[in-house]
Design a protein around this motif. Structure first.
Motif, mmCIF file in Angstrom:
data_model
loop_
_atom_site.group_PDB
_atom_site.id
_atom_site.type_symbol
_atom_site.label_atom_id
_atom_site.label_comp_id
_atom_site.label_asym_id
_atom_site.label_seq_id
_atom_site.Cartn_x
_atom_site.Cartn_y
_atom_site.Cartn_z
ATOM 1 N N TRP A 56 -0.023 -1.104 -3.202
ATOM 2 C CA TRP A 56 -1.150 -1.999 -2.933
ATOM 3 C C TRP A 56 -2.473 -1.254 -3.055
ATOM 4 O O TRP A 56 -3.440 -1.778 -3.604
ATOM 5 C CB TRP A 56 -1.033 -2.620 -1.544
ATOM 6 C CG TRP A 56 0.155 -3.508 -1.361
ATOM 7 C CD1 TRP A 56 0.810 -4.226 -2.325
ATOM 8 C CD2 TRP A 56 0.841 -3.774 -0.148
ATOM 9 N NE1 TRP A 56 1.860 -4.917 -1.772
ATOM 10 C CE2 TRP A 56 1.904 -4.660 -0.440
ATOM 11 C CE3 TRP A 56 0.677 -3.355 1.179
ATOM 12 C CZ2 TRP A 56 2.776 -5.142 0.534
ATOM 13 C CZ3 TRP A 56 1.545 -3.827 2.149
ATOM 14 C CH2 TRP A 56 2.580 -4.709 1.833
ATOM 15 N N PRO A 67 -4.861 -6.753 4.463
ATOM 16 C CA PRO A 67 -4.203 -8.021 4.810
ATOM 17 C C PRO A 67 -2.698 -8.020 4.549
ATOM 18 O O PRO A 67 -1.941 -8.611 5.322
ATOM 19 C CB PRO A 67 -4.915 -9.065 3.946
ATOM 20 C CG PRO A 67 -5.576 -8.308 2.857
ATOM 21 C CD PRO A 67 -5.850 -6.937 3.400
ATOM 22 N N LEU A 68 -2.253 -7.350 3.477
ATOM 23 C CA LEU A 68 -0.818 -7.340 3.198
ATOM 24 C C LEU A 68 -0.061 -6.507 4.234
ATOM 25 O O LEU A 68 1.028 -6.901 4.659
ATOM 26 C CB LEU A 68 -0.545 -6.821 1.781
ATOM 27 C CG LEU A 68 -0.964 -7.761 0.653
ATOM 28 C CD1 LEU A 68 -0.688 -7.126 -0.703
ATOM 29 C CD2 LEU A 68 -0.277 -9.110 0.761
ATOM 30 N N LEU A 71 0.142 -8.561 7.365
ATOM 31 C CA LEU A 71 1.135 -9.621 7.225
ATOM 32 C C LEU A 71 2.554 -9.060 7.318
ATOM 33 O O LEU A 71 3.420 -9.644 7.964
ATOM 34 C CB LEU A 71 0.933 -10.350 5.900
ATOM 35 C CG LEU A 71 1.719 -11.618 5.672
ATOM 36 C CD1 LEU A 71 1.457 -12.643 6.777
ATOM 37 C CD2 LEU A 71 1.360 -12.219 4.328
ATOM 38 N N TYR A 72 2.791 -7.921 6.714
ATOM 39 C CA TYR A 72 4.106 -7.268 6.751
ATOM 40 C C TYR A 72 4.477 -6.903 8.186
ATOM 41 O O TYR A 72 5.541 -7.281 8.682
ATOM 42 C CB TYR A 72 4.062 -6.031 5.857
ATOM 43 C CG TYR A 72 5.354 -5.238 5.761
ATOM 44 C CD1 TYR A 72 6.461 -5.748 5.097
ATOM 45 C CD2 TYR A 72 5.444 -3.955 6.290
ATOM 46 C CE1 TYR A 72 7.632 -5.004 4.974
ATOM 47 C CE2 TYR A 72 6.608 -3.205 6.168
ATOM 48 C CZ TYR A 72 7.697 -3.737 5.511
ATOM 49 O OH TYR A 72 8.854 -2.998 5.392
ATOM 50 N N LEU A 98 7.219 -15.355 3.396
ATOM 51 C CA LEU A 98 5.767 -15.347 3.498
ATOM 52 C C LEU A 98 5.181 -14.001 3.063
ATOM 53 O O LEU A 98 4.259 -13.949 2.244
ATOM 54 C CB LEU A 98 5.346 -15.674 4.937
ATOM 55 C CG LEU A 98 3.856 -15.766 5.190
ATOM 56 C CD1 LEU A 98 3.236 -16.907 4.389
ATOM 57 C CD2 LEU A 98 3.587 -15.973 6.672
ATOM 58 N N ALA A 99 5.710 -12.912 3.588
ATOM 59 C CA ALA A 99 5.166 -11.588 3.278
ATOM 60 C C ALA A 99 5.413 -11.199 1.816
ATOM 61 O O ALA A 99 4.521 -10.665 1.155
ATOM 62 C CB ALA A 99 5.761 -10.544 4.217
ATOM 63 N N GLY A 101 5.983 -13.262 -0.694
ATOM 64 C CA GLY A 101 5.177 -14.160 -1.531
ATOM 65 C C GLY A 101 3.730 -13.717 -1.592
ATOM 66 O O GLY A 101 3.107 -13.720 -2.665
ATOM 67 N N ALA A 102 3.177 -13.327 -0.464
ATOM 68 C CA ALA A 102 1.796 -12.838 -0.432
ATOM 69 C C ALA A 102 1.653 -11.551 -1.241
ATOM 70 O O ALA A 102 0.663 -11.365 -1.958
ATOM 71 C CB ALA A 102 1.353 -12.617 1.008
ATOM 72 N N ALA A 103 2.641 -10.670 -1.150
ATOM 73 C CA ALA A 103 2.601 -9.425 -1.928
ATOM 74 C C ALA A 103 2.620 -9.730 -3.420
ATOM 75 O O ALA A 103 1.887 -9.107 -4.199
ATOM 76 C CB ALA A 103 3.777 -8.525 -1.554
ATOM 77 N N VAL A 105 1.573 -12.533 -4.916
ATOM 78 C CA VAL A 105 0.314 -13.171 -5.315
ATOM 79 C C VAL A 105 -0.855 -12.182 -5.324
ATOM 80 O O VAL A 105 -1.651 -12.137 -6.255
ATOM 81 C CB VAL A 105 0.005 -14.383 -4.400
ATOM 82 C CG1 VAL A 105 -1.405 -14.905 -4.616
ATOM 83 C CG2 VAL A 105 1.033 -15.488 -4.630
ATOM 84 N N ALA A 106 -0.967 -11.385 -4.265
ATOM 85 C CA ALA A 106 -2.134 -10.514 -4.111
ATOM 86 C C ALA A 106 -2.024 -9.204 -4.888
ATOM 87 O O ALA A 106 -3.052 -8.588 -5.172
ATOM 88 C CB ALA A 106 -2.340 -10.200 -2.628
#
Length: 110
Positions: A56, A67-68, A71-72, A98-99, A101-103, A105-106
């Motif tokens: 990241w 933010p990732l 979230l993790y 959720l985590a 998916g966010a990883a 996308v971001a």
């Protein structure tokens, strides 16, 4: 690939982190449950978090890491009270989706 002590690692910018996040959350839970040693699951959680965080940072800098990572780690923490309401596996699956998916996308689809 870079060589270090006989071990090869992909460059941080080439690692897809959604599967790493999923491994950390699902694998950490499974290791802790099956071994009966909760800190052992935490080792997997932390190792995967460090690997994902490295990528990241390389892909998006601190603005992506913060933010990732929150979230993790927040997903790990939230899975415990959520498990009391919906069960352990559904809770782990929900926070992992959720985590991860966010990883994706971001960070990963860049």
């Amino acid at each position: 690939m870079s060589e270090r002590d006989g071990m090869s690692l992909l460059p941080a910018s080439e690692v897809n982190t959604a599967p790493v996040v999923a491994l950390g959350l699902v694998g950490g839970y499974l290791v802790a449950r099956e071994s009966g040693i909760r800190p052992l699951g935490g080792v997997l959680l932390a190792g995967c978090g460090a690997l994902a965080g490295r990528s990241w940072l390389a892909k998006g800098g601190p603005a992506v890491v913060a933010p990732l990572a929150a979230l993790y780690l927040g997903g790990f923490g939230a899975s415990h009270p959520l498990a009391k309401k919906i069960g352990a596996w559904p809770s782990v699956a929900a926070v992992t989706a959720l985590a991860a998916g966010a990883a994706f996308v971001a960070s990963d689809r860049r």
